[in-house]
Design a protein around this motif. Structure first.
Motif, PDB file in Angstrom:
ATOM      1  N   ARG A  91      71.134 -47.482  10.754  1.00 12.50           N
ATOM      2  CA  ARG A  91      72.394 -47.152  11.432  1.00 12.50           C
ATOM      3  C   ARG A  91      73.011 -45.886  10.842  1.00 12.50           C
ATOM      4  NH1 ARG A  91      75.639 -52.938  11.781  1.00 12.50           N
ATOM      5  NH2 ARG A  91      73.984 -54.148  12.818  1.00 12.50           N
ATOM      6  N   LYS A  92      72.896 -45.740   9.531  1.00 12.56           N
ATOM      7  CA  LYS A  92      73.433 -44.542   8.879  1.00 12.56           C
ATOM      8  C   LYS A  92      72.640 -43.289   9.255  1.00 12.56           C
ATOM      9  CE  LYS A  92      76.643 -46.424   6.192  1.00 12.56           C
ATOM     10  NZ  LYS A  92      78.068 -46.049   6.255  1.00 12.56           N
ATOM     11  N   ALA A  93      71.317 -43.404   9.265  1.00 10.45           N
ATOM     12  CA  ALA A  93      70.459 -42.240   9.508  1.00 10.45           C
ATOM     13  C   ALA A  93      70.310 -41.911  10.986  1.00 10.45           C
ATOM     14  CB  ALA A  93      69.081 -42.474   8.889  1.00 10.45           C
ATOM     15  N   PHE A  94      70.266 -42.931  11.848  1.00  6.67           N
ATOM     16  CA  PHE A  94      69.992 -42.737  13.276  1.00  6.67           C
ATOM     17  C   PHE A  94      71.219 -42.948  14.169  1.00  6.67           C
ATOM     18  CE2 PHE A  94      65.880 -43.458  11.458  1.00  6.67           C
ATOM     19  CZ  PHE A  94      64.972 -42.806  12.268  1.00  6.67           C
ATOM     20  N   GLY A  95      72.296 -43.479  13.625  1.00  6.76           N
ATOM     21  CA  GLY A  95      73.456 -43.844  14.427  1.00  6.76           C
ATOM     22  C   GLY A  95      73.380 -45.307  14.833  1.00  6.76           C
ATOM     23  N   SER A  96      74.500 -45.857  15.273  1.00  3.40           N
ATOM     24  CA  SER A  96      74.568 -47.289  15.578  1.00  3.40           C
ATOM     25  C   SER A  96      73.577 -47.700  16.659  1.00  3.40           C
ATOM     26  CB  SER A  96      75.989 -47.674  15.987  1.00  3.40           C
ATOM     27  OG  SER A  96      76.409 -46.897  17.102  1.00  3.40           O
ATOM     28  N   LYS A  97      73.468 -46.915  17.714  1.00  3.48           N
ATOM     29  CA  LYS A  97      72.514 -47.227  18.786  1.00  3.48           C
ATOM     30  C   LYS A  97      71.166 -46.565  18.551  1.00  3.48           C
ATOM     31  CE  LYS A  97      75.964 -48.228  22.314  1.00  3.48           C
ATOM     32  NZ  LYS A  97      75.871 -49.667  22.069  1.00  3.48           N
ATOM     33  N   LYS A 358      78.367 -41.376   2.350  1.00  6.67           N
ATOM     34  CA  LYS A 358      78.529 -42.223   3.527  1.00  6.67           C
ATOM     35  C   LYS A 358      77.877 -43.599   3.364  1.00  6.67           C
ATOM     36  CE  LYS A 358      74.598 -40.683   6.403  1.00  6.67           C
ATOM     37  NZ  LYS A 358      74.235 -40.015   7.676  1.00  6.67           N
ATOM     38  N   TYR A 359      77.195 -43.815   2.243  1.00 10.43           N
ATOM     39  CA  TYR A 359      76.539 -45.100   1.985  1.00 10.43           C
ATOM     40  C   TYR A 359      77.387 -46.015   1.107  1.00 10.43           C
ATOM     41  CZ  TYR A 359      72.332 -43.400   4.218  1.00 10.43           C
ATOM     42  OH  TYR A 359      71.431 -42.915   5.145  1.00 10.43           O
ATOM     43  N   ARG A 360      78.650 -45.667   0.925  1.00 10.36           N
ATOM     44  CA  ARG A 360      79.538 -46.502   0.120  1.00 10.36           C
ATOM     45  C   ARG A 360      79.933 -47.778   0.867  1.00 10.36           C
ATOM     46  NH1 ARG A 360      81.302 -44.339  -4.521  1.00 10.36           N
ATOM     47  NH2 ARG A 360      80.973 -42.099  -4.853  1.00 10.36           N
ATOM     48  N   ASP A 361      79.816 -47.775   2.182  1.00 17.69           N
ATOM     49  CA  ASP A 361      80.081 -48.978   2.974  1.00 17.69           C
ATOM     50  C   ASP A 361      79.117 -48.995   4.155  1.00 17.69           C
ATOM     51  OD1 ASP A 361      81.204 -47.399   5.192  1.00 17.69           O
ATOM     52  OD2 ASP A 361      82.948 -47.137   3.900  1.00 17.69           O
ATOM     53  N   THR A 365      79.977 -44.233  12.184  1.00 15.52           N
ATOM     54  CA  THR A 365      80.786 -43.533  13.207  1.00 15.52           C
ATOM     55  C   THR A 365      79.914 -42.860  14.262  1.00 15.52           C
ATOM     56  OG1 THR A 365      80.859 -41.579  11.762  1.00 15.52           O
ATOM     57  CG2 THR A 365      82.696 -43.131  11.608  1.00 15.52           C
ATOM     58  N   GLU A 366      78.704 -42.482  13.899  1.00 18.11           N
ATOM     59  CA  GLU A 366      77.810 -41.779  14.817  1.00 18.11           C
ATOM     60  C   GLU A 366      77.074 -42.774  15.705  1.00 18.11           C
ATOM     61  OE1 GLU A 366      74.758 -37.997  14.431  1.00 18.11           O
ATOM     62  OE2 GLU A 366      74.769 -39.499  12.857  1.00 18.11           O
ATOM     63  N   THR A 367      76.964 -42.450  17.004  1.00 15.96           N
ATOM     64  CA  THR A 367      76.273 -43.348  17.938  1.00 15.96           C
ATOM     65  C   THR A 367      74.771 -43.113  17.916  1.00 15.96           C
ATOM     66  OG1 THR A 367      78.210 -43.361  19.374  1.00 15.96           O
ATOM     67  CG2 THR A 367      76.147 -44.180  20.317  1.00 15.96           C
ATOM     68  N   VAL A 368      74.355 -41.855  18.074  1.00 13.02           N
ATOM     69  CA  VAL A 368      72.931 -41.518  18.046  1.00 13.02           C
ATOM     70  C   VAL A 368      72.744 -40.185  17.330  1.00 13.02           C
ATOM     71  CG1 VAL A 368      70.832 -41.066  19.364  1.00 13.02           C
ATOM     72  CG2 VAL A 368      72.508 -42.694  20.241  1.00 13.02           C
ATOM     73  N   ASN A 369      71.877 -40.153  16.351  1.00 13.48           N
ATOM     74  CA  ASN A 369      71.461 -38.899  15.734  1.00 13.48           C
ATOM     75  C   ASN A 369      70.173 -38.484  16.435  1.00 13.48           C
ATOM     76  OD1 ASN A 369      70.255 -36.884  14.138  1.00 13.48           O
ATOM     77  ND2 ASN A 369      71.053 -37.735  12.224  1.00 13.48           N
TER      78      ASN A 369
END
Length: 412
Positions: A91-97, A358-361, A365-369
């Motif tokens: 989710r962090k690297a690619f976005g939530s979707k 951004k890995y502290r939690d 916020t990003e949908t798709v990278n």
């Protein structure tokens, strides 16, 4: 007034693993070693033995093992440092979707290997013990599938228990059988390997070693996140992958030169160790299969927004349903998909080291990278089409370049 009861998710599918749930180096080593006891790696051991002399076999093991251990060790470090599963990292690297892509790939491959693993147990045992009837095969598929699904369903505690039981037994009994086979063979182990046709290069052999478990290795954060810190996560992963994989390759290689097969089960049967052979085969497959289902459950939970446990049950039903009659076809398609997962894994590593804050939690916020997504797709194409070099590494390089371009554009 009734007290409200809070159910704690011991597998932390939607959260980083807190410090109180972390485990020490011995437990993590057993979990990771059980994960690497992958029966299909013995097939690769046979290929290596058939195509290389003993010196080439060892060099391929070392080169390929070091590269594979480095890749999984990085993922192990990231998982332990963040406490996040592969899907939360995605989710962090690619976005939530965008994370649905790596989650879908890991889920499909792991469900597939789960089915292949059950077939690897059911078919030979049914042939040796129950006359090889189809009914016997399906009965063993159902029984074995239910046991392995149960251990994945109950989560990390169950996986740990199985590993503590299976790892020592498989390592000790398998090694004893391997030594017995070599001692009864025609000449030394070097002489037996010398009979190979020499159709494989050392680099080609190293490629096989890497490709043997690079897809499953991408799921490393699902387990290393329970380590107390990144150092323990990385060390236990690197050592376990190098030792566990090498042991499986030796089992397959000795089987090839001793009985012309690809499984320590055949060697042990040939040595008259019938019941021990069934025990070793079953435990060996179990330690990988429950880990595979666990990863598949986490991946499907991310995609469909459901709890992990019901997704494990669905995965467990899907694997055995096709285990016997499509295992051959499935292996071919899985070999193609193997090249799609490393590009995703390298994106997780790069994302963490390029933006640790951004890995502290677990919030996203990003949908798709789209650069990360494009990197996986292009990396998979290159890995499957380009014949030069090592497929999985080619794919990772392409994915890394795409990710770097995207990162540079975002920070202009």
């Amino acid at each position: 007034m009734k007290k409200e009861q809070t159910t704690v998710d011991i597998d932390f599918a939607e959260a980083a693993v807190p410090q109180y749930a972390r485990r020490g180096i011995v437990t993590m080593f057993m979990i990771m070693l059980g994960f690497t006891f992958f029966s299909a790696s013995m097939w690769v051991g046979q290929e290596l033995a058939d195509g290389l002399d003993f010196g080439g076999f060892l060099v391929s093991l070392i080169i390929g093992g070091l590269i594979l251990s480095l890749y999984t060790g990085l993922l192990g470090y990231v998982g332990a440092e963040t406490g996040m599963s592969l899907d939360l990292l995605a989710r962090k690297a690619f976005g939530s979707k965008g994370s649905y892509l790596p989650s879908a790939m890991i889920s499909f491959t792991q469900i597939g290997w789960f089915g292949v693993g059950i077939a690897m147990f059911a078919i030979p045992v049914a042939n040796e013990l129950l006359g090889g009837s189809t009914a016997a095969e399906w009965a063993l598929v159902i029984i074995a599938g239910a046991c392995m699904t149960a251990s994945a369903y109950f989560g990390i505690k169950s996986l740990t228990l199985i590993s503590y039981i299976a790892v020592p037994l498989v390592a000790i009994l398998g090694t004893i059988a391997m030594v017995m086979a070599v001692s009864r063979g025609d000449g030394t182990i070097i002489d037996q390997f010398a009979k190979s046709s020499g159709t494989l290069t050392v680099i080609g052999g190293a490629g096989l070693v890497i490709g043997s478990f690079v897809s499953g290795g991408t799921a490393t954060p699902n387990f290393s996140r329970f380590a107390r810190n990144g150092r323990i996560g990385a060390i236990t992963t690197v050592i376990a992958f190098f030792i566990g994989n090498s042991l499986m390759f030796f089992f397959g290689a000795i089987s090839s030169v001793y009985v012309g097969g690809n499984d320590i089960f055949e060697v042990m049967i040939n040595l008259g160790l019938f019941y021990l052979a069934i025990l070793v085969l079953g435990l060996n497959i179990w330690t990988t299969n429950d880990n595979a289902l666990y990863s598949a459950g986490l991946g499907l939970a991310n995609i469909f927004g459901q709890k992990k446990k019901p997704m494990v049950l669905i995965s467990g039903i899907g694997g055995p349903a096709r285990a016997v009659w499509v295992s051959g076809i499935l292996c071919g398609s899985l070999n193609i998909l193997i090249c799609t997962l490393p590009p995703g894994g390298i994106n997780l590593v790069m994302s963490f080291f390029m933006d640790r804050e951004k890995y502290r939690d677990v919030e996203v916020t990003e949908t798709v990278n789209w650069y990360a997504v494009a990197g996986v797709i292009l990396g998979a194409v290159v890995a499957n089409v380009v014949s030069w070099g090592i497929a999985s590494i080619n794919g990772m390089i392409v994915a890394a370049v795409c990710y770097l371009i995207g990162h540079a554009r975002k920070n202009r």
